[in-house]
Design an enzyme around this catalytic site. Structure first.
Site, PDB file in Angstrom:
ATOM      1  N   THR A  79       1.012  -1.280  -0.159  1.00  0.00           N
ATOM      2  CA  THR A  79      -0.047  -0.256   0.415  1.00  0.00           C
ATOM      3  C   THR A  79       0.544   0.991   0.166  1.00  0.00           C
ATOM      4  OG1 THR A  79      -0.231  -0.206   2.867  1.00  0.00           O
ATOM      5  CG2 THR A  79      -1.591  -1.102   0.927  1.00  0.00           C
ATOM      6  N   THR A  82       6.495   1.070   1.273  1.00  0.00           N
ATOM      7  CA  THR A  82       8.650   1.701   0.812  1.00  0.00           C
ATOM      8  C   THR A  82       8.815   3.193   1.026  1.00  0.00           C
ATOM      9  OG1 THR A  82       8.621  -0.606  -0.143  1.00  0.00           O
ATOM     10  CG2 THR A  82      10.699   0.851  -1.011  1.00  0.00           C
ATOM     11  N   TRP A  83       7.538   3.724  -0.093  1.00  0.00           N
ATOM     12  CA  TRP A  83       7.868   4.668  -0.370  1.00  0.00           C
ATOM     13  C   TRP A  83       7.709   6.243   0.459  1.00  0.00           C
ATOM     14  CZ3 TRP A  83       2.743   8.034  -2.531  1.00  0.00           C
ATOM     15  CH2 TRP A  83       2.513   9.283  -3.310  1.00  0.00           C
ATOM     16  N   HIS A 137       3.929  -4.178   9.910  1.00  0.00           N
ATOM     17  CA  HIS A 137       2.359  -4.576   9.247  1.00  0.00           C
ATOM     18  C   HIS A 137       1.136  -5.111  10.123  1.00  0.00           C
ATOM     19  CE1 HIS A 137       3.678  -3.763   4.671  1.00  0.00           C
ATOM     20  NE2 HIS A 137       5.218  -4.396   5.098  1.00  0.00           N
ATOM     21  N   TYR A 226      -2.182   6.181  -0.256  1.00  0.00           N
ATOM     22  CA  TYR A 226      -1.636   6.321  -1.106  1.00  0.00           C
ATOM     23  C   TYR A 226      -2.177   7.509  -2.494  1.00  0.00           C
ATOM     24  CZ  TYR A 226       1.335   4.099  -5.042  1.00  0.00           C
ATOM     25  OH  TYR A 226       2.011   3.864  -5.629  1.00  0.00           O
ATOM     26  N   GLY A 295       3.924   1.607  -9.410  1.00  0.00           N
ATOM     27  CA  GLY A 295       4.214   2.439  -8.760  1.00  0.00           C
ATOM     28  C   GLY A 295       3.242   3.617  -9.114  1.00  0.00           C
TER      29      GLY A 295
HETATM   30  P1  PAP Z   1       5.682  -3.866   0.968  1.00  0.00           P
HETATM   31  O1  PAP Z   1       4.687  -4.004   1.469  1.00  0.00           O
HETATM   32  O2  PAP Z   1       6.361  -5.137   0.379  1.00  0.00           O
HETATM   33  O3  PAP Z   1       6.746  -2.943   1.661  1.00  0.00           O
HETATM   34  P2  PAP Z   1       4.953  -1.607  -0.634  1.00  0.00           P
HETATM   35  O4  PAP Z   1       6.403  -0.632  -0.191  1.00  0.00           O
HETATM   36  O5  PAP Z   1       4.062  -1.466   0.609  1.00  0.00           O
HETATM   37  O6  PAP Z   1       5.631  -3.585  -0.258  1.00  0.00           O
HETATM   38  O7  PAP Z   1       3.995  -1.521  -1.863  1.00  0.00           O
HETATM   39  C1  PAP Z   1       4.377  -1.505  -2.898  1.00  0.00           C
HETATM   40  C2  PAP Z   1       4.148  -1.127  -3.892  1.00  0.00           C
HETATM   41  O8  PAP Z   1       4.501   0.827  -4.127  1.00  0.00           O
HETATM   42  C3  PAP Z   1       3.929  -1.106  -5.497  1.00  0.00           C
HETATM   43  O9  PAP Z   1       2.895  -0.773  -6.800  1.00  0.00           O
HETATM   44  P3  PAP Z   1       3.024  -1.371  -7.650  1.00  0.00           P
HETATM   45  O10 PAP Z   1       2.657  -3.152  -7.345  1.00  0.00           O
HETATM   46  O11 PAP Z   1       1.257  -0.701  -8.242  1.00  0.00           O
HETATM   47  O12 PAP Z   1       4.036  -1.058  -8.735  1.00  0.00           O
HETATM   48  C4  PAP Z   1       5.365  -0.325  -5.957  1.00  0.00           C
HETATM   49  O13 PAP Z   1       5.600   0.120  -7.245  1.00  0.00           O
HETATM   50  C5  PAP Z   1       4.979   0.931  -5.195  1.00  0.00           C
HETATM   51  N1  PAP Z   1       5.855   2.195  -4.825  1.00  0.00           N
HETATM   52  C6  PAP Z   1       7.518   1.975  -4.042  1.00  0.00           C
HETATM   53  N2  PAP Z   1       8.390   3.040  -4.360  1.00  0.00           N
HETATM   54  C7  PAP Z   1       7.189   4.004  -4.974  1.00  0.00           C
HETATM   55  C8  PAP Z   1       7.079   5.909  -5.025  1.00  0.00           C
HETATM   56  N3  PAP Z   1       8.256   5.659  -4.462  1.00  0.00           N
HETATM   57  N4  PAP Z   1       5.855   5.993  -5.060  1.00  0.00           N
HETATM   58  C9  PAP Z   1       5.417   5.431  -5.585  1.00  0.00           C
HETATM   59  N5  PAP Z   1       4.752   4.247  -5.647  1.00  0.00           N
HETATM   60  C10 PAP Z   1       5.973   3.265  -4.960  1.00  0.00           C
END
Ligand code: PAP
Length: 327
Positions: A79, A82-83, A137, A226, A295
């Protein structure tokens, strides 16, 4: 002669005790085989987890000590964790590093802001970066007591369930492909997600737990979406900085520091860094690059049929009805 234990033996003894009671406890939990994975999901305190993560949760519930100065980033997987980690880390460390020296250039955001509950029995080393930010989480109702009692701040991020499901599906598929395995069956994964059986699911219960808590404790829990953050990231970086008591000065505003943080942490920038493009594996199965897919908002349109989308919308509507929250 009287035998003497040193502190390492005592830790090991406690560790053995912990392992024993954990194994006993887990054997009593409901379990489901799902998403085509070898590991079963176990239902603990109403939520579905893999055993390795569950061990971390139980261990954190017993041993994790939050500090009043901590900020804990909370989310259900996929959700925007990482961002948000990279944004909050950048806000905290903006006076310690120049743009060219931030650890985000050479480390995965998950390395600069560790998860509170993933490596059980290793809590002290978590604050190695010297920044009082951790992530989890774990659902609100299962958080370690010390997090609530310490009065530390929580920032929760949620995301539209259709995009969250699609992101989770692709993440699982990527892991399986990297192991030369077939991706999970989409229809089966979708059915289970709708039933609430997904990592740390039911998705809606996870979100509602934090939503309700944020209404009760608005000064302690910041609830973010988000999609809204994508829409106006600068505004949210300013809000975040205020919330964690690191507001930007007027000089920083003039120098466009919030804008620079947004740019540094953008999907475009982070996903193009060597460290984040890497196939280096963490937690046994996840390559760095798997945290960065598209993203985008609305990518579910490329994966779900209109029937699937309508069904998920209906469930979301029912589950959130009366809560004041819409997703
Ligand atoms: P995690 O729970 O494993 O840490 P998490 O970072 O919450 O994962 O979510 C990953 C999503 O955030 C991915 O989305 P998508 O599959 O729809 O592409 C990932 O691409 C997206 N994401 C990672 N970094 C960023 C960022 N800097 N800005 C916006 N979205 C991002």
């Amino acid at each position: 002669m009287e035998s003497r234990l040193d502190s390492k033996d005592i830790v090991n003894e406690n560790e053995d005790e912990f392992e024993k009671s954990f194994e006993q406890m887990i054997s009593t939990l409901p379990k489901r085989k799902c998403w085509g994975n070898r590991e079963d999901f176990y239902q603990y305190q109403g939520f579905w987890l893999y055993p390795t993560f569950l061990k971390g949760v139980v261990s954190a519930q017993q041993r994790f000590q939050a500090q009043p100065t901590d900020t804990i980033i909370c989310s259900i997987p996929k959700t925007g964790t990482t961002w948000l980690k990279s944004l909050i880390f950048s806000i905290y460390t903006r006076t310690s590093f120049y743009d060219s020296t931030t650890p985000l250039l050479s480390k995965l955001p998950h390395e600069v802001v560790p998860f509170m509950d993933l490596y059980h029995a290793d809590f002290p080393s978590y604050r190695d970066m010297g920044v009082p930010v951790l992530a989890t989480h774990v659902p609100y109702s299962s958080l370690p007591r010390s997090i609530i009692d310490s009065g530390c701040k929580l920032v929760y991020i949620c995301r539209n369930p259709k995009d969250s499901f699609v992101s989770l599906y692709h993440f699982n598929a990527a892991i399986r492909r990297s192991q030369n395995l077939q991706p999970p069956d989409l229809d089966e994964a979708f059915e289970l997600f709708c039933e609430g059986v997904s990592m740390y699911g039911p998705y809606w219960d996870h979100v509602l737990g934090y939503w309700k808590a944020s209404l009760e404790h608005p000064n302690k829990i910041l609830f973010l979406k988000y999609e809204e953050m994508i829409e106006d990231s600068v505004l949210y970086v300013k809000k975040l900085a205020e919330f964690i008591s690191c507001p930007f000065s007027s000089e920083e505003h003039q120098k466009e520091v919030p804008e620079k943080i947004v740019k540094m942490c953008s999907f475009e920038n982070l996903s193009n860094l060597e460290v984040n493009k890497s196939e280096k594996v963490r937690m046994g199965v996840v390559q760095h690059k798997m945290y960065f897919r598209k993203g985008k908002v609305g990518d579910w349109k490329n994966c779900l049929t209109s029937e699937m989308a309508e069904r998920l919308d209906r469930i979301t509507h029912q589950k959130l009805s009366g809560s004041g929250l819409s997703l």
